[in-house]
Design a protein around this motif. Structure first.
Motif, PDB file in Angstrom:
ATOM      1  N   ASP A 117       0.827  -1.206   0.000  1.00 14.47           N
ATOM      2  CA  ASP A 117       0.000   0.000   0.000  1.00 14.47           C
ATOM      3  C   ASP A 117       0.867   1.265   0.000  1.00 14.47           C
TER       4      ASP A 117
ATOM      5  N   PHE B  95       1.299   3.795   2.188  1.00 18.42           N
ATOM      6  CA  PHE B  95       2.080   4.143   3.379  1.00 18.42           C
ATOM      7  C   PHE B  95       3.309   3.246   3.498  1.00 18.42           C
ATOM      8  N   ASP B  96       3.050   1.953   3.276  1.00 20.93           N
ATOM      9  CA  ASP B  96       4.088   0.946   3.368  1.00 20.93           C
ATOM     10  C   ASP B  96       5.174   1.169   2.309  1.00 20.93           C
TER      11      ASP B  96
ATOM     12  N   SER C 194      -0.646   2.186  -4.985  1.00 27.46           N
ATOM     13  CA  SER C 194      -0.786   0.932  -4.245  1.00 27.46           C
ATOM     14  C   SER C 194      -1.262  -0.146  -5.208  1.00 27.46           C
TER      15      SER C 194
ATOM     16  N   LYS D  49       2.657  10.580   1.155  1.00 30.43           N
ATOM     17  CA  LYS D  49       1.669   9.672   1.765  1.00 30.43           C
ATOM     18  C   LYS D  49       0.212  10.101   1.593  1.00 30.43           C
ATOM     19  N   HIS D  50      -0.095  11.344   1.931  1.00 31.77           N
ATOM     20  CA  HIS D  50      -1.503  11.716   2.058  1.00 31.77           C
ATOM     21  C   HIS D  50      -2.030  12.658   0.982  1.00 31.77           C
TER      22      HIS D  50
ATOM     23  N   SER E 196      -9.385   4.878  13.858  1.00 32.61           N
ATOM     24  CA  SER E 196      -8.407   5.047  12.776  1.00 32.61           C
ATOM     25  C   SER E 196      -7.822   6.450  12.867  1.00 32.61           C
TER      26      SER E 196
ATOM     27  N   GLY F 164      -5.523   9.507  10.384  1.00 34.70           N
ATOM     28  CA  GLY F 164      -4.969   9.847   9.073  1.00 34.70           C
ATOM     29  C   GLY F 164      -5.173  11.300   8.742  1.00 34.70           C
TER      30      GLY F 164
ATOM     31  N   ASN G  83      -6.730   6.990   1.166  1.00 35.14           N
ATOM     32  CA  ASN G  83      -5.355   7.489   1.168  1.00 35.14           C
ATOM     33  C   ASN G  83      -4.366   6.332   1.192  1.00 35.14           C
ATOM     34  N   GLN G  84      -4.642   5.386   2.045  1.00 32.08           N
ATOM     35  CA  GLN G  84      -3.722   4.253   2.206  1.00 32.08           C
ATOM     36  C   GLN G  84      -3.582   3.450   0.906  1.00 32.08           C
ATOM     37  N   TYR G  85      -4.706   3.347   0.185  1.00 39.11           N
ATOM     38  CA  TYR G  85      -4.683   2.562  -1.049  1.00 39.11           C
ATOM     39  C   TYR G  85      -4.638   3.428  -2.299  1.00 39.11           C
TER      40      TYR G  85
ATOM     41  N   CYS H  26     -10.636  -1.113  -2.463  1.00 39.56           N
ATOM     42  CA  CYS H  26      -9.210  -0.824  -2.282  1.00 39.56           C
ATOM     43  C   CYS H  26      -8.372  -2.069  -2.516  1.00 39.56           C
TER      44      CYS H  26
END
Lengths: 93, 158, 600
Positions: C142, C144-145, C164, C180-181, C309, C311, C342-344, C392
Motif C-alpha cells: 500500500d 504508506f508501506d 498501491s 503519503k496523504h 483510525s 490519518g 489514502n492508504q490505497y 481498495c
C-alpha cells in the motif's frame, strides 16, 4: 423562529450557540439589532455593513436557505416558521 | 533584546520560513540554503522549525581561527565573510548543527536575524515563529499561572 | 534558468529503460505556462488521442509550473497528465504536498514516462543521479508501506509519489499519492502509472528555483500572501475548519445530494458530518502543504469504536461522498473510509459516489446480497466502509466497484443511476439547486468535477460576488472566465484555493515577475483559455461523448429545500456557453478560435 449559527460564530466569543429560538422580529434588520445587542462585540460588527444597508462583508444570512440578497435584503419580512442560518464567509471544496 | 521564539504547536509544516530565508539571503528559493529547517515528526504529529539559538557562549565564535564570527547589534552571532576562510570548523563545533554549508552558496551560513528583521518570523503564516522581546516568554509562564488559577479557583469555589 | 523554470525535463522510456535529460520546450512553456497546461501540451504533441489509456501509447507526464517551489503562496503543486482510463478524456490531476517542489530542486521541471516496463520499477532521482530501480519487492504494497520502504531505501529526506495495489490492478479511479496523504486523485492517473509497471518516484534535490525579477517577484508574493492571511476565508475559516466547513452551508442552500441524489439534497444530519464537528471531536492538528499560508489540511483521529483510525482529511468532497451521498451521518465511518482511500491511493469522490450508486442499485433490486456479499442499504456505515475496503483491495464485488459507478451501473442495466459526467462522478453539489455548477460539470474537460471552474464560489459563497444559485443568468460567461482562470492557476503551480483570496491580478503579477514577461493580465489569462481549448480539442479527437448531465439532474425535480421542484436548466445555459467560448453550437472549437489562440 429558529436561528442557527455556524463555524466560528459558535465560538464563545461570538455567540456560544449552535441554535436558538426567538419570537420572529419584523424584519431581518430587526433581527440583526436584537442579536447584536444580545451578543455584543465581536458578533455585533459582523451583521451589518457600515451604512446598515446590507449584510456585513463577512456574514452570509440565509432565510430558509435563501441569501437575503436574493430576497428583500435587510427588509425581508420574517415569519415564525422561518429558519435563519448565519454563516461567516467560508470556502473549501 | 529580541529573539526568535518558536511555538511548535502552531507550526503546520509549510516550510515558508525555509523559502523566505533562502530568498532573503541568496535571491533564490532553496530550502538547502536556508538557515532554518522544519522537521516533521509524523507519528508524534508535530512539526518543529529549528534555527540558530544565538548562544551566549557560541562554540562557533570560539573555534573560528580567524575571528570572523562575532555578535552584532541585533544580538545575532554573525559571520564576517570578509574574514572567513571557509575552513568549516564552526560547522563542526556547533553542538546543535545550526551552521550549514552549500556548494551553491560557497560558504558556511547561519541565522543572522536578517540584519534585525527575520523574514521567517515576518512571513510565518501561523505565528509559529515570532521575533519578540525576550520577556515575551512571560506569555508562556502565564499559561502556567492560568492553570493554577483554574485549579485553585475551582477549589476555592467549592 | 532564472525564470521560474529549471529548463530541463526527464524523459524515461520504461520499455527500453532509457533515461534522457532534455531541455524544456521554452516556446511551449511560454504558451502553456506549466503543470496542467504544459503537461497537456507535451502529451497532446506526442500521443494519439485514440490510444488505449492503459496501453503503451499513453504517456504519463508529471509537470510542475513556474511558481512551483517558490515562495508564491501554496506553491507545492504538480500535475499528472495522461489520457484518463475512467473517462477517455484528457486526464490532469493536481496535487500539493512537497513532492513537486522537490522535483524542481533536483533540477527538473517535469518527467515524461513513455511505454511500459517489463517488470515493476521505481524512478530514483538524487539531483543529477537518475536511475530506474527494481520495485518487485514493493509491488502489491500500500501507499504508506511503500513510502516508508522507500524512505528506508533512499533516505528519509526523499519525497515519494507512488501507487498501491489499486493502481497496479487497474482500479480506474486510482490516484498517484505523494508525501503519503496528498493525491493527484481524479481520473485514474494511478491506474495509468500501474499499467506502466511504475510503482513510485523517489526524489531529492539540493538545487534552487530562481526567478527573473527577484525584487519585484518578492513584492508580488508578499502582497499575495498578506492578502490571503487577511482574508476571512483563507486566513481564518479554511484554516480553522478545513474544507469540511462547506457541509453546512451547501446543505443550507439545499445542494448536498443525499442517497445518490435520489432523496434530493437536504441532509437532516449534516451537522454530524460537518467541519465544525470534525474540528471539535477529531482534529489533532492542521497541516499545510509546501509554502502554504492557508493550511487547510488536517490530521484527524477516530479514537475509539468500530471505526478507530487515524490519518489526514477528510476533505469536504469525501465527507459528502461517504456521508450524505450514502445516507450516513457517522463521521467515524466517513473518516475511516477516507483514510482507506489514502492508504490505497484511490479517489474518495468516485469511491463514495460508487458505493452510493451501488446502494441505490441494491435498493431497487438490480443487485442483491448475493452479488455484494452482504446487505448494502443506504445509511449502513459498516457496509459502506466494507465496500470501500473491498474496492481498495480488489476483493469480490470490489472488483466491479473499481470500475466506477458508470460501468458498474451499466453492467446491471441502470447506467442512468450513475451520477457521473463522461463516466466520472460528480462531486458534492447538486446541479438542481445550484445551476451554474451543473453547467460546470457538463462542460468540464475531465468529466464530472468541481475544480475546473468552481461556480460554488459565486453561487453559494459569494466570492467574488454573490450570484443567485437558482437562476441561470450570466452563469455561462462567468463560468468561462472561471474555467480559464482555473487553468491558468493550475498551470502556474499554485493551489486553486488561493483564488478564494486573490485573483487574476495577483496570479498574473507573480507569473510576470517570475518568468520575466511584460504581458498584460488579459494576455496571461488568454493562456488559460488556450489550455482549455487544447484539452477540449483532445477530447473531441478522442471521441468523448457530448456535454450533458445524468437524467436525474435534468428530469427529476428536487423534493424539498429552497430549490424544491427544480431541475438543472442545462440547455438554457449551454448554447450561451458555447457562444461565449466562440465554439460551434455543438460545442466544437472552431478553426478560427484555435488559430486565434495559436493552437497547432
Amino acid at each position: 423562529m429558529t436561528i442557527r449559527f455556524f463555524a466560528y460564530y459558535r465560538d464563545p466569543e461570538y455567540t456560544g450557540r449552535k441554535e436558538m429560538t426567538m419570537a420572529a422580529p419584523h424584519t431581518v434588520r430587526d433581527l440583526g439589532d436584537a442579536l447584536c445587542s444580545q451578543f455584543g462585540s465581536p458578533f455585533a460588527e459582523e451583521f451589518f455593513n457600515s451604512g446598515r444597508t446590507a449584510p456585513g462583508d463577512r456574514i452570509i444570512i440565509m432565510i430558509n436557505g435563501r441569501r437575503v440578497e436574493f430576497l428583500d435584503g435587510l427588509d425581508t419580512l420574517l415569519r415564525e416558521s422561518d429558519v435563519v442560518q448565519l454563516f461567516p464567509v467560508v470556502a473549501g471544496g | 533584546m529580541k529573539q526568535l521564539l518558536i511555538k511548535p504547536e502552531k507550526c503546520i509544516g509549510c516550510r515558508t520560513c525555509e523559502l523566505m530565508c533562502s530568498f532573503g539571503h541568496y535571491n533564490q528559493f532553496n530550502p538547502k540554503m536556508a538557515n532554518v529547517k522544519v522537521f516533521e515528526y509524523e507519528q508524534a504529529a508535530v512539526a518543529i522549525p529549528v534555527m540558530c539559538l544565538q548562544c551566549e557562549e557560541p562554540s562557533c565564535m570560539k573555534v573560528c581561527p580567524v575571528h570572523a564570527i562575532s555578535r552584532d547589534a541585533s544580538g545575532a552571532v554573525t559571520i564576517n565573510y570578509g574574514k572567513c576562510i571557509g575552513c568549516k570548523m564552526c560547522l563542526n563545533a556547533c553542538p546543535l548543527g545550526n551552521i550549514s554549508y552549500h556548494p551553491a552558496a560557497g560558504r558556511v551560513f547561519k541565522c543572522d536575524f536578517c540584519g534585525g528583521e527575520p523574514k521567517c518570523a515576518r512571513h510565518c503564516p501561523t505565528g509559529a515563529i515570532t521575533f519578540t522581546d525576550t520577556d515575551a516568554t512571560d506569555e508562556r509562564r502565564q499559561a502556567v499561572g492560568d492553570r493554577y488559577r483554574d485549579l485553585i479557583g475551582e477549589e476555592a469555589a467549592k | 534558468m532564472n525564470n521560474g523554470y529549471i529548463g530541463r525535463i526527464l524523459r524515461i522510456n520504461l520499455k527500453n529503460g532509457t533515461i534522457r535529460k532534455e531541455p524544456l520546450n521554452d516556446a511551449n512553456a511560454s504558451q502553456y505556462v506549466g503543470a496542467r497546461g504544459l503537461g497537456t501540451k507535451y502529451f497532446c504533441d506526442e500521443c494519439d488521442p485514440a490510444c488505449d489509456p492503459l496501453g503503451p501509447g499513453n504517456n504519463l507526464v508529471i509537470m510542475t509550473g513556474p511558481l512551483t517551489g517558490t515562495a508564491a503562496p501554496s506553491s507545492g503543486r504538480y500535475n499528472a497528465v495522461a489520457k484518463s482510463p475512467l473517462t477517455g478524456t484528457i486526464g490532469a490531476a493536481n496535487s500539493g504536498g512537497h513532492f513537486g517542489p522537490e522535483l524542481k530542486f533536483a533540477g527538473y521541471d517535469g518527467i515524461i514516462f513513455e511505454d511500459i516496463s517489463e517488470k515493476p520499477v521505481y524512478l530514483y532521482i538524487n539531483d543529477d543521479e537518475v536511475e530506474l530501480r527494481d520495485a518487485s519487492h514493493l509491488w502489491g504494497r500500500d501507499v504508506f508501506d511503500t513510502t516508508e520502504a522507500l524512505y528506508e531505501e533512499c533516505g528519509s529526506n526523499f519525497r515519494v509519489a507512488c501507487i498501491s495495489a489499486a493502481g497496479e490492478n487497474g482500479v480506474l479511479f486510482a490516484g498517484i499519492m505523494n508525501d503519503k496523504h496528498r493525491a493527484a486523485g481524479r481520473g485514474g492517473m494511478g491506474a495509468v502509472m500501474g499499467s506502466k509497471k511504475l510503482k513510485a518516484i523517489a526524489v531529492k534535490g539540493t538545487g534552487s528555483v530562481k526567478v527573473a525579477r527577484p525584487e519585484a517577484f518578492f513584492n508580488e508574493i508578499v502582497e499575495a500572501r498578506d492578502s490571503l492571511r487577511a482574508h476571512p476565508v483563507t486566513g481564518a475559516g479554511l484554516s480553522a475548519y478545513g474544507t469540511m466547513i462547506l457541509v453546512n452551508i451547501v446543505n443550507g442552500v439545499g445542494g448536498l445530494p443525499v442517497n445518490n441524489g435520489s432523496e434530493g439534497s437536504l441532509f437532516p444530519n449534516a451537522d454530524e458530518i460537518s467541519g465544525e464537528t470534525l474540528t471539535a471531536r477529531h482534529l489533532i492538528r492542521n497541516k499545510g502543504c509546501f509554502g502554504c499560508p492557508i493550511g487547510c489540511g488536517r490530521l484527524t483521529e477516530i479514537k475509539a469504536g468500530a471505526f478507530k483510525s487515524k490519518g489526514e482529511g477528510p476533505e469536504y468532497e469525501a465527507g459528502w461522498s461517504f456521508g450524505a451521498d450514502c445516507g450516513i451521518d457517522d463521521l467515524g465511518a466517513v473518516c475511516n473510509a477516507n483514510f482507506l482511500c489514502n492508504q490505497y491511493g484511490i479517489d474518495p469522490i468516485t469511491m463514495g459516489a460508487t458505493v452510493a450508486c451501488a446502494m441505490e442499485l441494491y435498493k431497487i433490486g438490480a443487485i442483491t446480497e448475493e452479488d455484494v456479499g452482504f446487505p448494502l442499504h443506504f445509511g449502513d456505515a459498516a457496509a459502506m466502509v466494507r465496500a470501500t475496503e473491498m474496492t481498495c483491495k480488489g476483493e469480490g464485488f470490489g472488483k466491479i466497484m473499481g470500475l466506477g459507478s458508470y460501468r458498474m451501473a451499466e453492467k446491471y442495466g441502470h447506467p442512468e443511476l450513475s451520477m457521473s459526467v463522461k463516466k466520472q462522478e460528480m462531486p458534492a453539489y447538486d446541479g438542481r439547486a445550484i445551476q451554474g455548477i451543473g453547467l460546470e460539470y457538463a462542460t468540464s474537460n475531465r468529466g464530472g468535477c468541481h475544480v475546473r471552474g468552481y461556480m460554488i464560489s459565486p453561487e453559494v459563497l459569494g466570492i467574488p460576488q454573490a450570484m443567485d444559485p437558482l437562476t441561470t443568468e450570466n452563469k455561462p460567461a462567468m463560468l468561462k472566465v472561471f474555467q480559464d482562470l482555473t487553468a491558468l492557476c493550475d498551470a502556474s503551480g499554485i493551489c486553486l484555493f488561493t483564488t478564494f483570496g486573490i485573483g487574476l491580478k495577483e496570479i498574473a503579477g507573480m507569473y510576470r515577475e517570475a518568468v520575466g514577461s511584460d504581458e498584460s493580465d488579459e494576455e496571461i489569462l488568454l493562456k488559460g483559455e488556450r489550455i482549455w481549448n487544447l484539452e477540449k480539442r483532445f477530447n473531441i479527437a478522442a471521441g468523448v461523448e457530448k456535454d450533458t448531465l445524468p437524467p436525474r439532474l435534468l428530469r427529476e425535480t428536487l423534493p424539498s429545500g429552497p430549490a424544491k421542484g427544480r431541475v438543472n436548466e442545462l440547455y438554457t445555459m449551454l448554447a450561451e456557453y458555447y457562444a461565449a467560448r466562440g465554439w460551434t453550437k455543438d460545442g466544437i472549437p472552431t478553426d478560427n478560435k484555435l488559430e486565434e489562440l495559436g493552437i497547432k
